[in-house]
Design a protein around this motif. Structure first.
Motif, PDB file in Angstrom:
ATOM      1  N   ASN A  75       0.850  -1.180   0.000  1.00  0.00           N
ATOM      2  CA  ASN A  75       0.000   0.000   0.000  1.00  0.00           C
ATOM      3  C   ASN A  75       0.894   1.241   0.000  1.00  0.00           C
ATOM      4  OD1 ASN A  75      -1.592   2.232   0.987  1.00  0.00           O
ATOM      5  ND2 ASN A  75      -3.112   0.745   1.674  1.00  0.00           N
ATOM      6  N   ASP A  76       0.653   2.152  -0.929  1.00  0.00           N
ATOM      7  CA  ASP A  76       1.471   3.370  -1.045  1.00  0.00           C
ATOM      8  C   ASP A  76       1.602   4.114   0.276  1.00  0.00           C
ATOM      9  OD1 ASP A  76       2.148   3.044  -3.690  1.00  0.00           O
ATOM     10  OD2 ASP A  76       0.557   4.346  -4.444  1.00  0.00           O
ATOM     11  N   LYS A  77       0.590   4.042   1.083  1.00  0.00           N
ATOM     12  CA  LYS A  77       0.589   4.742   2.367  1.00  0.00           C
ATOM     13  C   LYS A  77       1.788   4.329   3.235  1.00  0.00           C
ATOM     14  CE  LYS A  77      -2.299   5.400   6.460  1.00  0.00           C
ATOM     15  NZ  LYS A  77      -3.616   5.180   7.044  1.00  0.00           N
ATOM     16  N   GLU A  80       7.123   4.319   3.039  1.00  0.00           N
ATOM     17  CA  GLU A  80       8.291   4.838   3.760  1.00  0.00           C
ATOM     18  C   GLU A  80       8.710   3.943   4.937  1.00  0.00           C
ATOM     19  OE1 GLU A  80       7.115   8.234   6.864  1.00  0.00           O
ATOM     20  OE2 GLU A  80       6.439   8.676   4.822  1.00  0.00           O
ATOM     21  N   LEU A  81       7.867   2.990   5.301  1.00  0.00           N
ATOM     22  CA  LEU A  81       8.204   2.086   6.404  1.00  0.00           C
ATOM     23  C   LEU A  81       8.998   0.861   5.948  1.00  0.00           C
ATOM     24  CD1 LEU A  81       4.833   1.992   8.410  1.00  0.00           C
ATOM     25  CD2 LEU A  81       6.904   3.319   8.933  1.00  0.00           C
ATOM     26  N   MET A  87       9.461  -4.587  -0.352  1.00  0.00           N
ATOM     27  CA  MET A  87       8.326  -4.478  -1.268  1.00  0.00           C
ATOM     28  C   MET A  87       8.457  -5.443  -2.443  1.00  0.00           C
ATOM     29  SD  MET A  87       7.344  -0.432  -1.084  1.00  0.00           S
ATOM     30  CE  MET A  87       8.998   0.215  -1.196  1.00  0.00           C
ATOM     31  N   ASN A  88       9.680  -5.649  -2.928  1.00  0.00           N
ATOM     32  CA  ASN A  88       9.895  -6.597  -4.028  1.00  0.00           C
ATOM     33  C   ASN A  88       9.587  -8.021  -3.590  1.00  0.00           C
ATOM     34  OD1 ASN A  88      10.604  -4.688  -5.952  1.00  0.00           O
ATOM     35  ND2 ASN A  88      12.783  -4.822  -5.479  1.00  0.00           N
ATOM     36  N   VAL A  89       9.974  -8.375  -2.366  1.00  0.00           N
ATOM     37  CA  VAL A  89       9.674  -9.705  -1.830  1.00  0.00           C
ATOM     38  C   VAL A  89       8.160  -9.912  -1.806  1.00  0.00           C
ATOM     39  CG1 VAL A  89       9.697 -11.086   0.295  1.00  0.00           C
ATOM     40  CG2 VAL A  89      11.797 -10.009  -0.505  1.00  0.00           C
ATOM     41  N   CYS A  90       7.435  -8.902  -1.320  1.00  0.00           N
ATOM     42  CA  CYS A  90       5.967  -8.996  -1.254  1.00  0.00           C
ATOM     43  C   CYS A  90       5.359  -9.081  -2.643  1.00  0.00           C
ATOM     44  CB  CYS A  90       5.406  -7.794  -0.510  1.00  0.00           C
ATOM     45  SG  CYS A  90       5.836  -7.761   1.240  1.00  0.00           S
ATOM     46  N   ARG A  91       5.823  -8.242  -3.531  1.00  0.00           N
ATOM     47  CA  ARG A  91       5.302  -8.220  -4.904  1.00  0.00           C
ATOM     48  C   ARG A  91       5.536  -9.568  -5.590  1.00  0.00           C
ATOM     49  NH1 ARG A  91       7.944  -4.043  -6.110  1.00  0.00           N
ATOM     50  NH2 ARG A  91       6.420  -2.540  -5.382  1.00  0.00           N
ATOM     51  N   ASP A  92       6.742 -10.100  -5.456  1.00  0.00           N
ATOM     52  CA  ASP A  92       7.075 -11.385  -6.087  1.00  0.00           C
ATOM     53  C   ASP A  92       6.232 -12.520  -5.522  1.00  0.00           C
ATOM     54  OD1 ASP A  92       8.970 -10.053  -7.605  1.00  0.00           O
ATOM     55  OD2 ASP A  92      10.686 -10.766  -6.435  1.00  0.00           O
TER      56      ASP A  92
END
Length: 101
Positions: A75-77, A80-81, A87-92
């Motif tokens: 989530n873009d929100k 920054e955390l 994020m790549n791990v989650c996306r993959d």
């Protein structure tokens, strides 16, 4: 704890409750981790687990990966955390299980 971290914590509690309602699945380990470690530490720990979590698989079986911590991390929100690597791990992982963004 920053307001953004508090928002993450509250959103993680929300997905816990939604998983129970929508999938008849009560991710008690997630709730325990949240109460003991907070949202950010819990999210980082869960997304870094090799092989994933039972909860992720349960949400996939229920066709509700939108309720996963991985989807919340993206989530873009909350960008920054988390690191780009997080994020790549989650996306993959989400792509591997057929999640459509």
């Amino acid at each position: 704890m920053s307001q953004l971290e508090l928002d993450l914590y509250n959103d993680m509690l929300r997905i816990y409750k939604e998983a129970e309602i929508q999938c008849n699945y009560k991710p008690t380990r997630l709730r325990e981790m949240l109460l003991n470690q907070g949202g950010l530490k819990t999210a980082k720990k869960l997304i870094s687990k090799n092989g994933g979590t039972d909860g992720f698989v349960r949400l996939w079986e229920c066709h509700r990966l939108d309720l996963s911590v991985e989807a919340l991390v993206l989530n873009d929100k909350y960008k920054e955390l988390f690191t780009e690597e997080d994020m790549n791990v989650c996306r993959d992982k989400l792509k591997e299980y057929g999640y459509e963004f």
